[in-house]
Design a protein around this motif. Structure first.
Motif, mmCIF file in Angstrom:
data_model
loop_
_atom_site.group_PDB
_atom_site.id
_atom_site.type_symbol
_atom_site.label_atom_id
_atom_site.label_comp_id
_atom_site.label_asym_id
_atom_site.label_seq_id
_atom_site.Cartn_x
_atom_site.Cartn_y
_atom_site.Cartn_z
ATOM 1 N N LEU A 1 -1.476 45.542 54.213
ATOM 2 C CA LEU A 1 -0.271 46.206 53.724
ATOM 3 C C LEU A 1 0.909 45.268 53.889
ATOM 4 N N ASN A 2 1.676 45.080 52.810
ATOM 5 C CA ASN A 2 2.741 44.060 52.864
ATOM 6 C C ASN A 2 4.018 44.550 53.537
ATOM 7 N N GLY A 3 4.163 45.868 53.722
ATOM 8 C CA GLY A 3 5.351 46.390 54.389
ATOM 9 C C GLY A 3 6.596 46.416 53.529
ATOM 10 N N ARG A 4 6.489 46.009 52.260
ATOM 11 C CA ARG A 4 7.652 45.986 51.364
ATOM 12 C C ARG A 4 7.777 47.251 50.533
ATOM 13 N N GLU A 5 6.712 48.038 50.441
ATOM 14 C CA GLU A 5 6.733 49.255 49.620
ATOM 15 C C GLU A 5 5.734 50.255 50.202
ATOM 16 N N LYS A 6 5.975 51.516 49.925
ATOM 17 C CA LYS A 6 5.043 52.546 50.373
ATOM 18 C C LYS A 6 3.792 52.501 49.503
ATOM 19 N N GLU A 7 2.650 52.559 50.153
ATOM 20 C CA GLU A 7 1.378 52.509 49.440
ATOM 21 C C GLU A 7 0.457 53.605 49.960
ATOM 22 N N ASP A 8 -0.454 54.036 49.094
ATOM 23 C CA ASP A 8 -1.475 55.002 49.478
ATOM 24 C C ASP A 8 -2.827 54.299 49.556
ATOM 25 N N TRP B 1 -5.939 60.849 50.766
ATOM 26 C CA TRP B 1 -5.342 59.528 50.893
ATOM 27 C C TRP B 1 -4.467 59.451 52.147
ATOM 28 N N ILE B 2 -4.197 58.198 52.558
ATOM 29 C CA ILE B 2 -3.346 57.905 53.711
ATOM 30 C C ILE B 2 -2.135 57.147 53.198
ATOM 31 N N ALA B 3 -0.941 57.711 53.395
ATOM 32 C CA ALA B 3 0.286 57.048 52.976
ATOM 33 C C ALA B 3 0.734 56.093 54.077
ATOM 34 N N ALA B 4 1.015 54.855 53.700
ATOM 35 C CA ALA B 4 1.333 53.823 54.696
ATOM 36 C C ALA B 4 2.294 52.822 54.080
ATOM 37 N N GLY B 5 2.480 51.698 54.781
ATOM 38 C CA GLY B 5 3.262 50.610 54.228
ATOM 39 C C GLY B 5 4.662 50.476 54.769
ATOM 40 N N LEU B 6 5.001 51.225 55.834
ATOM 41 C CA LEU B 6 6.343 51.097 56.394
ATOM 42 C C LEU B 6 6.550 49.709 57.005
ATOM 43 N N ASN B 7 5.471 49.154 57.596
ATOM 44 C CA ASN B 7 5.492 47.801 58.163
ATOM 45 C C ASN B 7 4.207 47.084 57.753
ATOM 46 N N PRO B 8 4.216 45.743 57.796
ATOM 47 C CA PRO B 8 2.974 45.028 57.497
ATOM 48 C C PRO B 8 1.858 45.463 58.452
ATOM 49 N N PRO C 1 0.374 52.499 44.306
ATOM 50 C CA PRO C 1 1.760 52.862 44.627
ATOM 51 C C PRO C 1 1.813 54.309 45.102
ATOM 52 N N ALA C 2 2.639 54.586 46.091
ATOM 53 C CA ALA C 2 2.674 55.920 46.693
ATOM 54 C C ALA C 2 2.996 56.993 45.665
ATOM 55 N N ILE C 3 2.242 58.091 45.701
ATOM 56 C CA ILE C 3 2.483 59.200 44.783
ATOM 57 C C ILE C 3 3.634 60.074 45.270
ATOM 58 N N LEU C 4 3.888 60.097 46.585
ATOM 59 C CA LEU C 4 4.964 60.907 47.164
ATOM 60 C C LEU C 4 5.924 60.037 47.970
#
Length: 366
Positions: A324-331, A339-346, A363-366
């Motif tokens: 996870l790159n930490g630049r955008e929210k990802e699922d 699904w697990i929403a993540a991506g706040l930090n690398p 890309p995060a749906i929510l």
């Protein structure tokens, strides 16, 4: 010789000779005006779930017939399980016909979710799949939400043509058709529905007042999602029916989450951060240390870590590594489960699922 007739509930050809084969009816039932097979009768009246062996290639060949028509194609997808309920290459099967995209089960999303944002997300996701729909409508077939909007869209885009309704198994396609027919004035269930994939076995043609028809195509089976590997009696446990209550876990690295006995998530490396889990409210999630995960799995699978009660019914687990790159929210998506929403930090994470399940980032749906 018996005159050819088809079950009005699932579309299968009726027969009176083999009681345990699809399409069986007692000979006396053929005297009725509306006839459904034994399997549909037991689903409707006793909530009995009967699994039938399905050949996905045969169902895809049925879809190919749509390309030879001039019609409106209505594709029903499960918004909760978007990738798992998508039909790969749908545009190749339906030719140049207009496609109206219906995203079902919007009712299970948190009320804080914005309708327009979800709609834009569906448009963008469809475009990535190679499809440019004439329109997108979010709905709930089970609750009847936005059905009038859907009916109006179908009338607008079909322009006097036939309508073919397509979708993956268990996306809610047959439930939707029954809701739609109520809008057209049919007062009772026409198409048999059940929570188990593959209820509709053949195309069902329903006449409309203008001489055209709605055709319910059989659900396409996707064996690369978790829901296909769960026993019928356990499917309800992983299928959301009510508004999702996301569970937030503040994890340190070297911690693990088990999703019943169906998936395992390892936070391998990264700063402490939240992981938001969107799964059926009834699915048990267990947190432990990564160093204890293998031992816990060996000791408690099929018991504390369930479903499934019989873990040997699943293919062996395979590890998938994500960065996870930490630049955008990802699922982190597990088709047929959540699904697990993540991506706040690398972060570096591992996801373990039965072999053959096509997990991915989006890309995060929510």
């Amino acid at each position: 010789m018996m005159e050819e007739r088809w079950c009005e509930g699932c579309g299968v050809e009726l027969q009176t000779e083999r009681p345990h084969a699809p399409g069986y009816v007692p000979p006396s039932a053929l005297e009725r005006e509306h006839v459904i097979c034994k399997r549909c009768f037991r689903i409707r009246h006793y909530n009995e779930i009967a699994q039938v062996d399905q050949d996905p290639d045969v169902y895809l060949q049925l879809l190919d017939q749509i390309a030879e028509t001039d019609s409106l194609v209505v594709q029903v997808v499960d918004l909760f399980d978007f990738s798992g309920s998508w039909i790969p290459g749908i545009h190749r099967h339906t030719g140049g016909n207009d496609l109206l995209l219906l995203a079902n089960k919007v009712d299970v999303f948190p009320k804080s979710a914005k309708y327009q944002k979800l709609k834009e997300w569906v448009y963008a996701s469809a475009k990535e799949m190679g499809v440019q729909p004439v329109d997108v409508v979010l709905m709930s077939a089970a609750k009847g939400q936005h059905i009038k909007e859907v009916a109006a869209a179908i009338e607008r885009y079909r322009a006097g043509r036939d309508v073919y309704v397509v979708g993956a198994a268990n996306a809610g396609k047959s439930t939707f058709i029954n809701r739609l027919l109520q809008e057209y004035g049919a007062g009772e269930e026409v198409v048999t529905t059940s929570p188990y994939p593959g209820t509709t076995l053949d195309a069902i043609s329903i006449p409309l007042n203008d001489g055209r028809r709605i055709v319910d195509m059989p659900g396409i089976v996707r064996q690369d999602r978790v829901s296909e590997w769960v026993a019928p009696e356990e499917l309800e446990e992983i299928t959301p029916k009510k508004e999702l209550r996301p569970k937030v876990y503040q994890l340190e690295d070297q911690q693990t989450l088990f999703f019943g006995g169906l998936a395992r998530f390892d936070f391998v490396e990264g700063e402490r951060q939240p992981f938001v889990c969107y799964f059926a409210n009834s699915l048990y999630i267990h947190r432990t240390k990564l160093e204890r995960a293998d031992e816990l799995w060996a000791k408690h699978r099929g018991e504390l870590l369930s479903p499934p009660k019989n873990p040997d019914s699943l293919p062996k687990w395979k590890r998938h590594r994500f960065y996870l790159n930490g630049r955008e929210k990802e699922d982190i998506v597990i088709p047929g489960l959540g699904w697990i929403a993540a991506g706040l930090n690398p972060a570096q994470v591992d996801l373990w699922v039965p072999e053959g399940i096509t997990v991915h980032l989006r890309p995060a749906i929510l």
